[in-house]
Write a protein that holds these residues in place. Sequence first.
Motif, PDB file in Angstrom:
ATOM      1  N   LYS A 235       0.353  11.844 -10.602  1.00  0.00           N
ATOM      2  CA  LYS A 235       1.325  12.921 -10.805  1.00  0.00           C
ATOM      3  C   LYS A 235       1.971  13.376  -9.511  1.00  0.00           C
ATOM      4  O   LYS A 235       2.135  14.569  -9.264  1.00  0.00           O
ATOM      5  CB  LYS A 235       0.655  14.109 -11.498  1.00  0.00           C
ATOM      6  N   GLY A 236       2.304  12.420  -8.656  1.00  0.00           N
ATOM      7  CA  GLY A 236       3.010  12.748  -7.422  1.00  0.00           C
ATOM      8  C   GLY A 236       2.123  13.198  -6.283  1.00  0.00           C
ATOM      9  O   GLY A 236       2.603  13.443  -5.176  1.00  0.00           O
ATOM     10  N   LEU A 237       0.832  13.344  -6.537  1.00  0.00           N
ATOM     11  CA  LEU A 237      -0.074  13.800  -5.485  1.00  0.00           C
ATOM     12  C   LEU A 237      -0.975  12.654  -5.030  1.00  0.00           C
ATOM     13  O   LEU A 237      -1.326  11.778  -5.819  1.00  0.00           O
ATOM     14  CB  LEU A 237      -0.958  14.930  -6.009  1.00  0.00           C
ATOM     15  N   VAL A 238      -1.365  12.705  -3.736  1.00  0.00           N
ATOM     16  CA  VAL A 238      -2.354  11.743  -3.269  1.00  0.00           C
ATOM     17  C   VAL A 238      -3.731  12.265  -3.677  1.00  0.00           C
ATOM     18  O   VAL A 238      -4.139  13.364  -3.305  1.00  0.00           O
ATOM     19  CB  VAL A 238      -2.284  11.581  -1.741  1.00  0.00           C
ATOM     20  N   VAL A 239      -4.423  11.500  -4.503  1.00  0.00           N
ATOM     21  CA  VAL A 239      -5.721  11.932  -4.999  1.00  0.00           C
ATOM     22  C   VAL A 239      -6.814  11.560  -4.010  1.00  0.00           C
ATOM     23  O   VAL A 239      -7.676  12.359  -3.663  1.00  0.00           O
ATOM     24  CB  VAL A 239      -6.019  11.296  -6.377  1.00  0.00           C
TER      25      VAL A 239
END
Lengths: 272, 287
Positions: A235-239
């Motif tokens: 979702k667009g974030l670096v996990v």
Amino acid sequence: MGDNETNILLKVEDLNIVFHDHKRPETAVEDVDFELAQGEILGIVGESGSGKSMTAHAIAGLLHRSEITKSGKILFEGRELLGCKRSELRTLQGNDIGVVFQEPMTALNPVKKIGWQVGEALRIHTKMSQDEIRAKVLEMLASVELDNPEEVYEKYPHELSGGQRQRVCIAAAMICSPKLLIADEPTTALDVTIQAQIIELLRHINRTAGTSILFISHDLSLVRQLCERVIVMRKGLVVEEGVCEAVFDNPKEEYTKQLVAAIPKVDFINKK
Amino acid sequence: MANTNMGKTITAKAQNKKAFGLKLKIFKDKKTNFYVGLGITAFFLLITIVGYFWTPYNPNAMDVDAKYSAMSFTHLFGCDNFGRDIFSRVVSGLGTTFFVGLGTVLIGGLVGIIIGAICGYFGGLVDEIGMRIMDALYAFPSLLLALVFVSLLGSGKYQVIIALGIAFIPSFSRIVRAEYMRCRDLDYVKSARLFGASHFRVIFVHILPNITPVLVSSAIIGFNNAVLAEAGLSFLGIGVQPPDASLGEMLSSAQSFLFSTPWYALCPGIVMIIMILGVSLMAEGVE
């Protein structure tokens, strides 16, 4: 080797990409940070819509549409790419940054001969004569392990198979010996045996030419085979980010665990 | 004996029917359409080229004795009210018609491609402005627009070409724009941009060759329309000026003698119809 500051080829800082083409703005990429060292292969994995391709497009300079706002920094050898002029960006595109797309079927111009298309970046960035370009193209076609480069040179894209086309795409992206190769799901449209060959080819290019590769995929097993470090996006974030083995063997985040849990089928077959 | 004869006629009839069926089939096949159209067009083109160097009579020479003479071997299509040979006039008129048609398509096509390509490729504000101007041009019936230009520039062959060329820009630019909008987000265009190609290079070197099939068929249709529009303008008396011949101009002057010398109107009319048919068939085949 990535830890050495002077070796950093690409540095992405706080990259945000927001779309404004609907009523509510949609964030495709949020606060993404990463670094890519010279000669390194970095994998970005994530499900569809996780923003991995958007990140790649931003680095390649493909996001120029008016409905998009971008913020943050993309530093390529210390040069800021995100806000620079198109003419400046153009001198890098094709010359220092090469891109391979997902669909080899559509990534080649249907009415131009293969040789012409592979030589296009040379025609734009160098002042080589026709004969020199031809020689270089043939050399490049041979180096991506295509049989009969002379024959392929004169062919049109529809006369080639998917794997051959993807090799042609790689040859076209590599013709100016770029420092960075962005491979945006280069194997997704191909079947498994061809996938393995393309991965092998990318690794070969990385070793012989020292090209850094940004490998984007949703196939974890391929990323594990090829990459040294990996970034997991959602979702667009670096996990999660880290060395490939560490991330896949001891995933810290719940999402990474779920992703890794999706691979076992392959492990199961291997064990058998 | 009678029986066998009847059998023969029946089989002959059946064969006839079959042959007729085959003929009908030919016109359903696009490829054959194209070749038939090409044949007709090539025939007229050949006549035009020959007519440029040689016609049976001087198309503008009057022969008082031959006034109103009917079709015969000396005057293939008969003679008009001034005693001019209609066949010679049709041939030289064909030349004018071809010239005007090609010139119109060339001007309309070139400008239309450039405007359409820029609007379609860049989109956004550029597209909005360009297309609204084209809409304004398009809102005028092309004949009326041509009338305006002719009244501004005066009448004559070259004025007609310029006027019709300008009137034809919107239709070309719309077709080209639609094609560029379709192409601009395709992967090969993206990868061309990623090679570092300039906008100009992407537009004219990478995308343009991909839309040639559409361009060719719209150019052929445009040619047809230009021929008809030229005939219309000449018919209204603002196109090619007498004594120069053009098919429309001949139709226009023939209308006063429609009942006394019908061939004067029929011959140029039929020639024009067949020519348009040929070009239309060709256009259909190309699509």
